[in-house]
Enzyme design. Structure first.
Site, PDB file in Angstrom:
ATOM      1  N   LYS A 183      -2.439  15.342   8.731  1.00 16.90           N
ATOM      2  CA  LYS A 183      -3.315  14.232   8.341  1.00 16.90           C
ATOM      3  C   LYS A 183      -2.777  12.929   8.924  1.00 16.90           C
ATOM      4  O   LYS A 183      -1.769  12.397   8.478  1.00 16.90           O
ATOM      5  CB  LYS A 183      -3.399  14.086   6.817  1.00 16.90           C
ATOM      6  CG  LYS A 183      -4.559  13.152   6.443  1.00 16.90           C
ATOM      7  CD  LYS A 183      -4.412  12.460   5.127  1.00 16.90           C
ATOM      8  CE  LYS A 183      -3.611  11.200   5.170  1.00 16.90           C
ATOM      9  NZ  LYS A 183      -4.201  10.082   5.951  1.00 16.90           N
ATOM     10  N   GLY A 237       6.306   7.442   6.416  1.00 13.30           N
ATOM     11  CA  GLY A 237       5.481   6.310   5.985  1.00 13.30           C
ATOM     12  C   GLY A 237       6.296   5.367   5.130  1.00 13.30           C
ATOM     13  O   GLY A 237       7.531   5.361   5.205  1.00 13.30           O
ATOM     14  N   THR A 270       8.058   3.491   1.870  1.00 15.27           N
ATOM     15  CA  THR A 270       8.850   3.977   0.734  1.00 15.27           C
ATOM     16  C   THR A 270       7.971   4.092  -0.510  1.00 15.27           C
ATOM     17  O   THR A 270       8.072   5.076  -1.256  1.00 15.27           O
ATOM     18  CB  THR A 270      10.048   3.036   0.505  1.00 15.27           C
ATOM     19  OG1 THR A 270      10.904   3.162   1.654  1.00 15.27           O
ATOM     20  CG2 THR A 270      10.836   3.398  -0.737  1.00 15.27           C
ATOM     21  N   GLU A 300      10.587  10.483   5.516  1.00  8.97           N
ATOM     22  CA  GLU A 300      11.178   9.510   6.439  1.00  8.97           C
ATOM     23  C   GLU A 300      10.471   8.200   6.161  1.00  8.97           C
ATOM     24  O   GLU A 300       9.289   8.050   6.470  1.00  8.97           O
ATOM     25  CB  GLU A 300      10.985  10.004   7.884  1.00  8.97           C
ATOM     26  CG  GLU A 300      11.920   9.317   8.860  1.00  8.97           C
ATOM     27  CD  GLU A 300      11.286   8.107   9.498  1.00  8.97           C
ATOM     28  OE1 GLU A 300      11.433   7.004   8.920  1.00  8.97           O
ATOM     29  OE2 GLU A 300      10.637   8.250  10.537  1.00  8.97           O
ATOM     30  N   CYS A 355       9.680   1.766  11.908  1.00  7.30           N
ATOM     31  CA  CYS A 355      10.477   1.922  10.674  1.00  7.30           C
ATOM     32  C   CYS A 355      11.947   1.611  10.939  1.00  7.30           C
ATOM     33  O   CYS A 355      12.654   1.161  10.053  1.00  7.30           O
ATOM     34  CB  CYS A 355      10.294   3.315  10.088  1.00  7.30           C
ATOM     35  SG  CYS A 355      10.540   4.606  11.290  1.00  7.30           S
ATOM     36  N   GLU A 400      10.784  -4.979   3.864  1.00  7.34           N
ATOM     37  CA  GLU A 400      10.333  -4.500   5.167  1.00  7.34           C
ATOM     38  C   GLU A 400       9.026  -5.208   5.515  1.00  7.34           C
ATOM     39  O   GLU A 400       8.033  -5.073   4.799  1.00  7.34           O
ATOM     40  CB  GLU A 400      10.103  -2.983   5.126  1.00  7.34           C
ATOM     41  CG  GLU A 400       9.733  -2.440   6.483  1.00  7.34           C
ATOM     42  CD  GLU A 400       9.593  -0.926   6.502  1.00  7.34           C
ATOM     43  OE1 GLU A 400       9.057  -0.359   5.534  1.00  7.34           O
ATOM     44  OE2 GLU A 400      10.011  -0.310   7.499  1.00  7.34           O
TER      45      GLU A 400
HETATM   46  P1  ADP Z   1       1.895   2.112   5.636  1.00  8.27           P
HETATM   47  O1  ADP Z   1       2.470   1.330   4.516  1.00  8.27           O
HETATM   48  O2  ADP Z   1       2.765   2.183   6.829  1.00  8.27           O
HETATM   49  O3  ADP Z   1       0.421   1.900   5.828  1.00  8.27           O
HETATM   50  P2  ADP Z   1       1.611   4.505   4.130  1.00  8.27           P
HETATM   51  O4  ADP Z   1       2.864   5.054   3.596  1.00  8.27           O
HETATM   52  O5  ADP Z   1       0.674   3.828   3.197  1.00  8.27           O
HETATM   53  O6  ADP Z   1       2.028   3.604   5.323  1.00  8.27           O
HETATM   54  O7  ADP Z   1       0.813   5.600   4.949  1.00  8.27           O
HETATM   55  C1  ADP Z   1       1.426   6.616   5.684  1.00  8.27           C
HETATM   56  C2  ADP Z   1       0.571   7.854   5.557  1.00  8.27           C
HETATM   57  O8  ADP Z   1       0.498   8.229   4.189  1.00  8.27           O
HETATM   58  C3  ADP Z   1      -0.861   7.677   6.025  1.00  8.27           C
HETATM   59  O9  ADP Z   1      -1.314   8.896   6.619  1.00  8.27           O
HETATM   60  C4  ADP Z   1      -1.589   7.409   4.731  1.00  8.27           C
HETATM   61  O10 ADP Z   1      -2.962   7.746   4.809  1.00  8.27           O
HETATM   62  C5  ADP Z   1      -0.850   8.317   3.775  1.00  8.27           C
HETATM   63  N1  ADP Z   1      -0.917   7.883   2.368  1.00  8.27           N
HETATM   64  C6  ADP Z   1      -1.038   6.631   1.885  1.00  8.27           C
HETATM   65  N2  ADP Z   1      -1.086   6.641   0.541  1.00  8.27           N
HETATM   66  C7  ADP Z   1      -0.992   7.929   0.144  1.00  8.27           C
HETATM   67  C8  ADP Z   1      -0.978   8.605  -1.126  1.00  8.27           C
HETATM   68  N3  ADP Z   1      -1.061   7.940  -2.276  1.00  8.27           N
HETATM   69  N4  ADP Z   1      -0.871   9.944  -1.128  1.00  8.27           N
HETATM   70  C9  ADP Z   1      -0.753  10.633   0.024  1.00  8.27           C
HETATM   71  N5  ADP Z   1      -0.777  10.075   1.244  1.00  8.27           N
HETATM   72  C10 ADP Z   1      -0.884   8.732   1.321  1.00  8.27           C
END
Ligand code: ADP
Length: 480
Positions: A175, A228, A230, A250, A284, A383
């Site tokens: 995904k 993604g 933290t 990570e 990151c 960050e």
């Molecule tokens: P950023 O802060 O860098 O946008 P995220 O950690 O929000 O990164 O997103 C990284 C990935 O995790 C993306 O594919 C996003 O769609 C997915 N994501 C974001 N929120 C959730 C959640 N609550 N559950 C599962 N996946 C998520």
């Protein structure tokens, strides 16, 4: 042109069952370039069934040599399609074409080649316990891996999950982030064209809170491999607890880049600039905290500002451009808020500090440098995920190690010095998964990458990451 992309489920290119879609944007032009399906739990169910059928069928029964051959072929196809995929990555992510064509896509191709070789080299142990019995271990794929990846390196980070998981014999449901889903779908095409059995690699698109969360809670998925933020990592780990899914994370960083006065200051300035402005700071492992030893501070800052001033920001499709737009308006606004807080808290903004645009368009932020930053300021603690550097002074090695480690993160770090002992002593003292010495931001598929502390656990890349996609089974044999 607005393209209606489809997802890859069970070897078929399909819309979501609900028919709902999400828009896909170009952050440099602010134009919509397409739509992707918004997949829900019903689409995921189908993908999980197909992945299980692949594991129980052709994929699970395939020899390791054939598995390696297919992964190798995927790497070859990616290399052949480098230009098209790099262009698409730049159009959707905003990263300069220089980076997507010279780094992201070729490094991804190399990663498939590296892990293709591992498919035939995964072995267990033979453990002779006593004359009456012996034991051997089998390394088996964990099963179905849900790979959830962010928007900063869409092809590369998807590859960091796919290549080892496939080498280990797992099936992967990928995904991508909702902001940057299109090159993951191109990877899906590559796996299909390479001849992977249907269900082995599937790509579903949708928002994290819906599609990603459905993966974390689905009882049919065996492992989540996530890169993604933290905050999202914490949410995912909680969600995985309900089915005791394995998870590797990570996550974010606030990586210290330490320059001692005895360093080659020109190289250090180059590393400081590339450490924070590469991929417009959406990294990151960005070197977002620059610690400079008092004696070299002004000299290093002058060299850094000289380099910063020469960085060309603009249309990311121009091969000369080095700094593109941020991935989205939200990201641009969030970075500008951090810049505002740096100014309010009394740091000195000596470069950038405001948004930018090309022909009035694009989510650009000028490469920004703050000096006179104090460790407790927000811009030194949180960050930012943008082109914003916080420069701080230090006097003694012990002091800088303490300051560098004074963060909840522990992803990466760097030390610049001409003193070999000082370099290695500092490398040992830093609480981070990576330490670069007299360089910044180099990676190799053979070298493990991951975090200490709230930067996560488990490793991407290297032999070590394969363990994350394998179960160990102990088989006891009675010889008495
Ligand atoms: P950023 O802060 O860098 O946008 P995220 O950690 O929000 O990164 O997103 C990284 C990935 O995790 C993306 O594919 C996003 O769609 C997915 N994501 C974001 N929120 C959730 C959640 N609550 N559950 C599962 N996946 C998520």
């Amino acid at each position: 042109m607005v393209t209606a992309w489809k997802c890859l489920i069970n070897g078929q290119w399909v819309d979501s069952r609900s028919g709902r879609t999400l828009p896909v944007w170009n952050p440099a032009t602010e134009e919509q370039i397409g739509t992707v399906p918004e997949c829900g739990p019903e689409d995921l169910d189908e993908a999980v069934k197909a992945a299980r059928a692949a594991l129980d069928g052709p994929w699970g029964k395939m020899s390791a040599a054939d598995r390696g051959r297919l992964i190798h072929k995927a790497g070859e196809l990616l290399y052949q399609r480098l230009d098209d995929i790099a262009k698409l990555e730049t159009a959707n992510q905003g990263k300069p074409i220089f980076e997507s064509s010279k780094i992201d896509v070729p490094w991804s191709a190399n990663c498939y080649q590296y892990f293709a070789g591992w498919a035939t080299k995964i072995t267990g142990d033979t453990i002779g316990i006593s004359p009456g019995s012996f034991n051997y271990t089998l390394k088996e794929p964990v099963g179905i891996v849900g790979a959830i990846v962010p928007w900063n390196f869409p092809v590369l980070l998807a590859t960091w999950k796919l290549a080892p998981a496939l080498a280990a014999g797992c099936a992967v449901i990928l995904k991508p982030a909702s902001q940057t889903p299109v090159t993951a779908l191109k990877l899906g095409e590559i796996f299909t064209d390479a001849g992977f059995p249907p269900g082995t690699v599937q790509v579903i698109t949708g928002p994290g809170a819906k599609t990603g969360m459905a993966m974390a809670t689905h009882p049919g998925i065996d492992k989540i491999s996530f890169t993604g933020s933290t905050a999202t990592g914490v949410e995912l780990m909680k969600a995985c607890a309900t089915t005791l899914k394995k998870i590797t994370l990570e996550l974010g960083g606030k990586s210290p880049n330490i320059v001692f006065a005895d360093a080659d200051l020109d190289s250090a300035a180059r590393g400081a600039a590339s450490g924070i402005f590469y991929n417009k700071g959406e990294v990151c492992a960005a070197g977002s905290r620059l610690f400079v030893q008092e004696k070299a501070h002004d000299d290093l800052v002058a060299r850094l500002l000289d380099r910063t001033g020469k960085l060309l920001q603009g249309d990311p499709t121009d091969p000369k451009v080095r700094v593109g737009p941020q991935v989205s308006r939200e990201q641009q606004e969030s970075i500008l808020r951090y810049i505002g807080s740096g100014k309010e808290q009394g740091a000195k903004c000596v470069a950038g500090g405001e948004k930018n645009a090309v022909n009035g368009k694009g989510f650009f932020v000028k490469p920004t440098v703050f000096t006179e930053v104090r460790p407790e300021m927000k811009i030194a603690q949180e960050e930012i995920f943008g082109p914003v550097l916080s420069v701080m002074r230090f006097k003694e090695p012990e002091e800088v190690v303490r300051l560098a480690n004074d963060t909840c993160y522990g992803l990466a770090s760097a030390v610049w010095t001409s003193d070999v002992k000082k370099a290695h002593r500092t490398a040992r003292a830093l609480k981070a998964g990576t330490v670069w010495v007299n360089t910044y931001g180099i990676f190799d598929p053979a070298v493990p990458f991951g975090g200490y502390k709230m930067s996560g656990f488990g490793r991407d890349l290297g032999r070590e990451c394969l363990e994350g996609y394998l179960n160990t089974k102990s088989v006891w044999v009675d010889l008495s």
